[in-house]
Design a protein around this motif. Structure first.
Motif, PDB file in Angstrom:
ATOM      1  N   ARG A 235      -6.065   2.268   7.217  1.00 56.59           N
ATOM      2  CA  ARG A 235      -6.565   1.870   5.741  1.00 56.59           C
ATOM      3  C   ARG A 235      -7.682   1.121   6.736  1.00 56.59           C
ATOM      4  O   ARG A 235      -9.315   0.583   5.825  1.00 56.59           O
ATOM      5  CB  ARG A 235      -5.706   1.060   4.817  1.00 56.59           C
ATOM      6  CG  ARG A 235      -6.206   0.735   3.699  1.00 56.59           C
ATOM      7  CD  ARG A 235      -6.449   1.367   2.941  1.00 56.59           C
ATOM      8  NE  ARG A 235      -7.138   0.909   1.430  1.00 56.59           N
ATOM      9  CZ  ARG A 235      -8.513   1.291   0.908  1.00 56.59           C
ATOM     10  NH1 ARG A 235      -9.014   2.081   0.958  1.00 56.59           N
ATOM     11  NH2 ARG A 235      -8.412   0.892  -0.042  1.00 56.59           N
TER      12      ARG A 235
ATOM     13  N   LEU B  81      -6.543  -6.772   5.197  1.00 54.77           N
ATOM     14  CA  LEU B  81      -5.801  -5.837   5.906  1.00 54.77           C
ATOM     15  C   LEU B  81      -5.012  -6.065   6.831  1.00 54.77           C
ATOM     16  O   LEU B  81      -3.467  -5.802   7.749  1.00 54.77           O
ATOM     17  CB  LEU B  81      -6.468  -4.770   5.883  1.00 54.77           C
ATOM     18  CG  LEU B  81      -6.765  -4.092   4.314  1.00 54.77           C
ATOM     19  CD1 LEU B  81      -7.801  -2.705   4.559  1.00 54.77           C
ATOM     20  CD2 LEU B  81      -5.281  -3.518   3.959  1.00 54.77           C
TER      21      LEU B  81
ATOM     22  N   HIS C  28      -7.981  -5.225  -0.407  1.00 54.56           N
ATOM     23  CA  HIS C  28      -7.950  -4.810   1.135  1.00 54.56           C
ATOM     24  C   HIS C  28      -9.038  -4.534   1.976  1.00 54.56           C
ATOM     25  O   HIS C  28      -9.781  -3.921   1.834  1.00 54.56           O
ATOM     26  CB  HIS C  28      -7.650  -3.220   0.311  1.00 54.56           C
ATOM     27  CG  HIS C  28      -6.709  -2.807   0.625  1.00 54.56           C
ATOM     28  ND1 HIS C  28      -5.659  -1.535  -0.377  1.00 54.56           N
ATOM     29  CD2 HIS C  28      -5.288  -3.850   0.240  1.00 54.56           C
ATOM     30  CE1 HIS C  28      -4.956  -1.035   0.114  1.00 54.56           C
ATOM     31  NE2 HIS C  28      -4.564  -2.668  -0.382  1.00 54.56           N
TER      32      HIS C  28
ATOM     33  N   TYR D 283      -1.589   0.915   6.982  1.00 52.83           N
ATOM     34  CA  TYR D 283      -2.271   0.219   6.926  1.00 52.83           C
ATOM     35  C   TYR D 283      -3.345  -0.174   8.157  1.00 52.83           C
ATOM     36  O   TYR D 283      -4.430  -0.360   8.235  1.00 52.83           O
ATOM     37  CB  TYR D 283      -1.743  -1.347   7.646  1.00 52.83           C
ATOM     38  CG  TYR D 283      -1.225  -1.362   5.123  1.00 52.83           C
ATOM     39  CD1 TYR D 283      -2.186  -2.170   4.983  1.00 52.83           C
ATOM     40  CD2 TYR D 283       0.091  -1.857   5.225  1.00 52.83           C
ATOM     41  CE1 TYR D 283      -1.898  -2.417   3.600  1.00 52.83           C
ATOM     42  CE2 TYR D 283       0.766  -2.145   4.494  1.00 52.83           C
ATOM     43  CZ  TYR D 283      -0.031  -2.927   3.583  1.00 52.83           C
ATOM     44  OH  TYR D 283       0.265  -2.554   2.051  1.00 52.83           O
TER      45      TYR D 283
ATOM     46  N   LEU E 114       0.916  -1.857  -0.285  1.00 49.23           N
ATOM     47  CA  LEU E 114       0.161  -0.037  -0.036  1.00 49.23           C
ATOM     48  C   LEU E 114       1.230   1.384  -0.090  1.00 49.23           C
ATOM     49  O   LEU E 114       1.295   1.257   0.469  1.00 49.23           O
ATOM     50  CB  LEU E 114      -0.988  -0.153   1.343  1.00 49.23           C
ATOM     51  CG  LEU E 114      -1.823   0.773   1.217  1.00 49.23           C
ATOM     52  CD1 LEU E 114      -3.747   0.522   0.729  1.00 49.23           C
ATOM     53  CD2 LEU E 114      -1.435   2.637   2.235  1.00 49.23           C
TER      54      LEU E 114
END
Lengths: 115, 115, 115, 115
Positions: free
Chosen positions: D76, D29, D24, D73, C115
């Motif tokens: 996210r 994730l 994702h 992350y 990412l």
């Protein structure tokens, strides 16, 4: 258990009897392995290195249980992937021996060891 | 390696020859174990469960190497703590069998299995 | 908390009041962070990807608590190391943008995203 | 980035442009987050606590990159689950304050702190 293969078989039987094969995909088992290792790590997080060498009996028993959980999930994922753990270790130790030749002058021990 | 104990001895000798015992405190080894498990996990992170069941030969060889690294550090920390891994697993499987009795009605498989 | 820096200050004060600075070395905090992430991971280990997208309210509340724990320890270790988290993220996103240029043909999405 | 929310938006845009939303899922994730934390942990595994407090500039820059990856992350997964990270942290610090009241006698600092 008398050896690693008996353990592998016992674990597979344990899961089969409980209908757990449906959850034991390699991806899920890799996650479960990671969670168990963290439970082992947790016992050491606030200890000094010296304290971690001198665990009291109760903590040591818990740590032994976590070591067992890691071993059990490791054998399980290896089994599901068709990997023979002892063979894989033999092969890896040979690679490590090439990568890290024994240095005669002991004072030069590498800082970052990759066992 | 013919069994887990031969592997334990070979690892200890490997570390001794390289003067690595100084780094192999239980605390550090727990961290190293955690790092190796993440390297195993990394292979699965973006795969679907089905893809993770059908690894190509090259990925499987890498995964086998990571499984070996986890096994090697697990034996190493157990050795440093005086824990017999096979005994610990036998004991843990007995505890698990009590905690999760076999349910006759297979449809009731527990969602959150603790192998 | 109105922003990340207020949170950083609140966490430092929280630790100071409890005399916890003595345990909060960067090494220990990295371990604690690792343990908290595993507690987050644990909620997802046996779920399918679809189930993990549809958490019930109770599980979501627990997951939110684990996300908070990770954030708190992450800010704490960054603070102890003198790292500004927002600056570090800005810098890292710039590096990632160079490493992974936008591909016009969307069908070619890289399998292993970083990412 | 001026604040956490700008960062969240920038990350979402970064992933959208690269067609990475398909990978994702919250489950994936959580795994990626775990891998990034291990990359942070790796820098500390063989260091003493004192060495880990005195990282050289190059190591510190790498550690800052890993801290950024964890933050990215974490934001996210929170975004994908609809969790507001600052709100979750505020709530968690309140719970922690109840669980660990400030002890007047500082000498009694709890050994196992849960920040």
């Amino acid at each position: 258990m008398k050896d690693l293969d008996s353990l592998r078989v016992a674990i597979a039987e344990f899961a089969r009897e409980r209908d757990w094969d449906q959850f034991h995909s390699p991806k899920n088992l890799a996650m479960a392995l990671s969670v168990e290792v963290a439970e082992l790590l947790e016992h050491f997080q606030w200890l000094t290195e010296d304290e971690a060498r001198e665990l009291d009996a109760e903590t040591l028993a818990r740590v032994a249980d976590e070591i067992a959980d890691v071993q059990i999930y490791l054998l399980r994922i290896a089994d599901k992937l068709g990997v023979d753990v002892l063979d894989a270790c033999t092969h890896k130790l040979e690679k490590n021996a090439e990568k890290y030749p024994v240095v005669k002058a002991k004072g030069t021990a590498r800082k970052y060891t990759d066992l």
